[in-house]
Motif scaffolding. Structure first.
Motif, PDB file in Angstrom:
ATOM      1  N   PHE A 198    -138.995  37.094 -47.297  1.00 34.68           N
ATOM      2  CA  PHE A 198    -139.926  37.972 -48.003  1.00 34.68           C
ATOM      3  C   PHE A 198    -139.394  38.309 -49.394  1.00 34.68           C
ATOM      4  O   PHE A 198    -138.403  39.028 -49.541  1.00 34.68           O
ATOM      5  CB  PHE A 198    -140.165  39.248 -47.200  1.00 34.68           C
ATOM      6  CG  PHE A 198    -141.053  39.046 -46.013  1.00 34.68           C
ATOM      7  CD1 PHE A 198    -142.407  39.348 -46.076  1.00 34.68           C
ATOM      8  CD2 PHE A 198    -140.551  38.524 -44.835  1.00 34.68           C
ATOM      9  CE1 PHE A 198    -143.243  39.148 -44.991  1.00 34.68           C
ATOM     10  CE2 PHE A 198    -141.367  38.317 -43.730  1.00 34.68           C
ATOM     11  CZ  PHE A 198    -142.716  38.629 -43.811  1.00 34.68           C
ATOM     12  N   ILE A 199    -140.081  37.812 -50.409  1.00 32.86           N
ATOM     13  CA  ILE A 199    -139.653  38.028 -51.782  1.00 32.86           C
ATOM     14  C   ILE A 199    -139.882  39.470 -52.234  1.00 32.86           C
ATOM     15  O   ILE A 199    -139.296  39.931 -53.216  1.00 32.86           O
ATOM     16  CB  ILE A 199    -140.370  37.041 -52.728  1.00 32.86           C
ATOM     17  CG1 ILE A 199    -139.626  36.921 -54.052  1.00 32.86           C
ATOM     18  CG2 ILE A 199    -141.842  37.430 -52.915  1.00 32.86           C
ATOM     19  CD1 ILE A 199    -140.120  35.797 -54.937  1.00 32.86           C
ATOM     20  N   CYS A 200    -140.721  40.198 -51.506  1.00 36.46           N
ATOM     21  CA  CYS A 200    -140.981  41.601 -51.839  1.00 36.46           C
ATOM     22  C   CYS A 200    -139.818  42.512 -51.435  1.00 36.46           C
ATOM     23  O   CYS A 200    -139.740  43.657 -51.872  1.00 36.46           O
ATOM     24  CB  CYS A 200    -142.279  42.079 -51.186  1.00 36.46           C
ATOM     25  SG  CYS A 200    -142.340  41.833 -49.397  1.00 36.46           S
ATOM     26  N   ASN A 201    -138.921  42.003 -50.614  1.00 42.54           N
ATOM     27  CA  ASN A 201    -137.714  42.726 -50.227  1.00 42.54           C
ATOM     28  C   ASN A 201    -136.624  42.374 -51.243  1.00 42.54           C
ATOM     29  O   ASN A 201    -136.228  41.214 -51.349  1.00 42.54           O
ATOM     30  CB  ASN A 201    -137.302  42.306 -48.813  1.00 42.54           C
ATOM     31  CG  ASN A 201    -136.033  43.008 -48.328  1.00 42.54           C
ATOM     32  OD1 ASN A 201    -135.131  43.309 -49.098  1.00 42.54           O
ATOM     33  ND2 ASN A 201    -135.959  43.231 -47.027  1.00 42.54           N
ATOM     34  N   PRO A 202    -136.131  43.337 -52.018  1.00 37.56           N
ATOM     35  CA  PRO A 202    -135.159  43.035 -53.078  1.00 37.56           C
ATOM     36  C   PRO A 202    -133.915  42.291 -52.583  1.00 37.56           C
ATOM     37  O   PRO A 202    -133.390  41.425 -53.294  1.00 37.56           O
ATOM     38  CB  PRO A 202    -134.791  44.424 -53.617  1.00 37.56           C
ATOM     39  CG  PRO A 202    -135.981  45.267 -53.314  1.00 37.56           C
ATOM     40  CD  PRO A 202    -136.497  44.765 -51.990  1.00 37.56           C
ATOM     41  N   THR A 203    -133.453  42.606 -51.393  1.00 37.59           N
ATOM     42  CA  THR A 203    -132.271  41.925 -50.850  1.00 37.59           C
ATOM     43  C   THR A 203    -132.571  40.463 -50.561  1.00 37.59           C
ATOM     44  O   THR A 203    -131.767  39.573 -50.868  1.00 37.59           O
ATOM     45  CB  THR A 203    -131.788  42.621 -49.566  1.00 37.59           C
ATOM     46  OG1 THR A 203    -131.509  43.995 -49.852  1.00 37.59           O
ATOM     47  CG2 THR A 203    -130.532  41.953 -49.026  1.00 37.59           C
ATOM     48  N   MET A 204    -133.739  40.207 -49.968  1.00 37.29           N
ATOM     49  CA  MET A 204    -134.130  38.837 -49.672  1.00 37.29           C
ATOM     50  C   MET A 204    -134.447  38.072 -50.964  1.00 37.29           C
ATOM     51  O   MET A 204    -134.155  36.884 -51.079  1.00 37.29           O
ATOM     52  CB  MET A 204    -135.350  38.812 -48.741  1.00 37.29           C
ATOM     53  CG  MET A 204    -135.132  39.524 -47.414  1.00 37.29           C
ATOM     54  SD  MET A 204    -133.699  38.918 -46.493  1.00 37.29           S
ATOM     55  CE  MET A 204    -132.571  40.327 -46.651  1.00 37.29           C
ATOM     56  N   GLU A 205    -135.038  38.765 -51.925  1.00 34.67           N
ATOM     57  CA  GLU A 205    -135.319  38.144 -53.222  1.00 34.67           C
ATOM     58  C   GLU A 205    -134.028  37.693 -53.892  1.00 34.67           C
ATOM     59  O   GLU A 205    -133.945  36.572 -54.433  1.00 34.67           O
ATOM     60  CB  GLU A 205    -136.045  39.130 -54.140  1.00 34.67           C
ATOM     61  CG  GLU A 205    -136.298  38.568 -55.534  1.00 34.67           C
ATOM     62  CD  GLU A 205    -136.787  39.616 -56.511  1.00 34.67           C
ATOM     63  OE1 GLU A 205    -137.229  39.234 -57.624  1.00 34.67           O
ATOM     64  OE2 GLU A 205    -136.715  40.828 -56.193  1.00 34.67           O
ATOM     65  N   LYS A 206    -133.004  38.532 -53.850  1.00 32.35           N
ATOM     66  CA  LYS A 206    -131.714  38.188 -54.456  1.00 32.35           C
ATOM     67  C   LYS A 206    -131.126  36.939 -53.800  1.00 32.35           C
ATOM     68  O   LYS A 206    -130.597  36.055 -54.487  1.00 32.35           O
ATOM     69  CB  LYS A 206    -130.754  39.370 -54.317  1.00 32.35           C
ATOM     70  CG  LYS A 206    -129.405  39.140 -54.971  1.00 32.35           C
ATOM     71  CD  LYS A 206    -128.520  40.375 -54.844  1.00 32.35           C
ATOM     72  CE  LYS A 206    -127.160  40.135 -55.511  1.00 32.35           C
ATOM     73  NZ  LYS A 206    -126.280  41.340 -55.394  1.00 32.35           N
ATOM     74  N   PHE A 207    -131.246  36.850 -52.478  1.00 30.54           N
ATOM     75  CA  PHE A 207    -130.729  35.681 -51.759  1.00 30.54           C
ATOM     76  C   PHE A 207    -131.506  34.428 -52.147  1.00 30.54           C
ATOM     77  O   PHE A 207    -130.915  33.391 -52.463  1.00 30.54           O
ATOM     78  CB  PHE A 207    -130.843  35.913 -50.247  1.00 30.54           C
ATOM     79  CG  PHE A 207    -130.455  34.724 -49.418  1.00 30.54           C
ATOM     80  CD1 PHE A 207    -129.129  34.458 -49.119  1.00 30.54           C
ATOM     81  CD2 PHE A 207    -131.421  33.856 -48.913  1.00 30.54           C
ATOM     82  CE1 PHE A 207    -128.763  33.356 -48.359  1.00 30.54           C
ATOM     83  CE2 PHE A 207    -131.077  32.752 -48.160  1.00 30.54           C
ATOM     84  CZ  PHE A 207    -129.732  32.510 -47.881  1.00 30.54           C
TER      85      PHE A 207
END
Length: 371
Positions: A213-222
């Protein structure tokens, strides 16, 4: 009514052709993160995946529906894959939820989709979001024969379809999903089914990967990091490699090629009417008559996969019983029921889907799944 036809050509000794589809592009950014967007992540992971396949599979040919930040219509992506006579089609995406959702910055996990014959509300909403890109095309209604991606009624036609490559698509999806969890460390959101246009119109085993989920900043960073993209690409590659080995001619020569012996389990008899999920090993039976599984095809409903055995009474079984399971490589797959015909199994499937929307019917013979 929309009428689609599907043709698949398998030529012995031909190159293994893979079409990779980086979702979105150009004027269509896809889902947005705080610092990047979906189209960028999709393209970078796709490029890394392409390199892995071409570097490690001597007879593989890889084609990309786009190699740059360009806009490609949904129908154009499917037409491209069909024109290349691809053996498999992999569409790469990043997931998201509505901006008003309280879980927007917390939701996470990877999922792999195949064409959905039945839809759940959650899966349909994802398909609607991805299919909505067709509205960016001029006169999209004509191109897509009156299909409205934002109208639930338009998806009814998909429920009537029987995609001839569905079993192979599910097998590919399961291999890739397992590797997204094991290799890329993603939360397991499972293999799902939904009516994505690019899956409907492709004529080969096809999957759509939602990386996270790109809307989750942590997942976006990954997902936006080079190391994260390496892991995601490697995970998909590992899944493709395992799928290819399972469908290779040498693998097909092995007995039933697909899975280890089914371990039959059944709920212990209980006088209580409350649902229980305790089970024990028993011989395969139907009613009072033992089934000679070598003499007949037995249909079962697969409803859940897990990377490790599930204990008795586990809440993930949702009280469903009696249940069986079998091992497919390192994946444990749970099934419900034994039916003598596909129609009988499909009738029961409607009930099971209320608990497990992504459940589907499988065929077994002599204690093994047939694909």
């Amino acid at each position: 009514m929309l009428i689609f036809s599907f043709t698949t050509s398998v030529v012995e000794g031909k190159d293994f052709v893979v079409v990779i589809d980086p979702g979105h592009g150009g004027k269509d950014a896809g889902a947005l993160g705080r610092k990047t967007n979906e189209k960028t992540v999709n393209l970078e992971v796709a490029k890394k995946l392409s390199k892995l396949i071409t570097s490690n599979m001597d007879d593989a040919k890889v084609y990309m529906t786009r190699n740059s930040d360009s806009f490609v219509p949904l129908q154009g992506r499917a037409d491209f894959a069909n024109g290349k006579h691809a053996d498999i089609f992999i569409s790469i995406h990043a997931n998201s939820v509505d901006a008003k959702s309280p879980m927007r910055t917390k939701v996470n996990g990877a999922a792999v989709y195949t064409l959905g014959l039945k839809k759940s509300d959650t899966n349909l909403s994802v398909a609607m979001r991805e299919n909505a890109v067709m509205k960016l095309e001029p006169d999209y209604s004509t191109t897509y024969q009156g299909f409205d991606p934002s109208s639930a009624e338009s998806y009814i036609i998909f429920e009537m379809m029987q995609h001839k490559n569905l079993d192979q698509s599910i097998a590919l999806a399961e291999y890739v999903q397992n590797q997204l969890v094991r290799t890329a460390g993603r939360k397991n959101n499972g293999v799902r089914q939904a009516p994505f246009w690019v899956l409907v119109r492709t004529s080969m085993p096809a999957i759509l990967v939602e990386l996270d989920f790109i809307c989750n900043p942590t997942m976006e960073k990954f997902m936006s990091s080079s190391s994260g993209q390496d892991k995601l690409a490697k995970a998909i590659y590992n899944g493709v490699e395992k799928y290819r080995k399972s469908t290779s001619p040498s693998s097909k020569k092995r007995k039933n090629k697909t899975a280890e012996p089914v371990k039959e389990v059944v709920e212990k008899e209980q006088k209580s009417a409350s649902p229980r999920s305790e089970y024990k090993e028993v011989s395969t039976t139907k009613g009072d008559t033992e089934i000679k599984s070598s003499d007949a095809i037995i249909y079962k409903i697969q409803f859940l996969t897990a990377s490790a055995p599930i204990s008795k009474g586990d809440k993930r079984l949702k009280g469903l019983s009696p249940v069986d399971y079998y091992k497919d490589g390192k994946i444990i797959k749970y099934t419900f029921g034994e039916f003598g015909s596909m129609s009988e199994a499909n009738s029961e499937l409607k009930k099971i889907k209320k608990l497990f929307p992504d459940a589907f019917v499988i065929k077994t013979r002599d204690g093994k799944r047939i694909k």
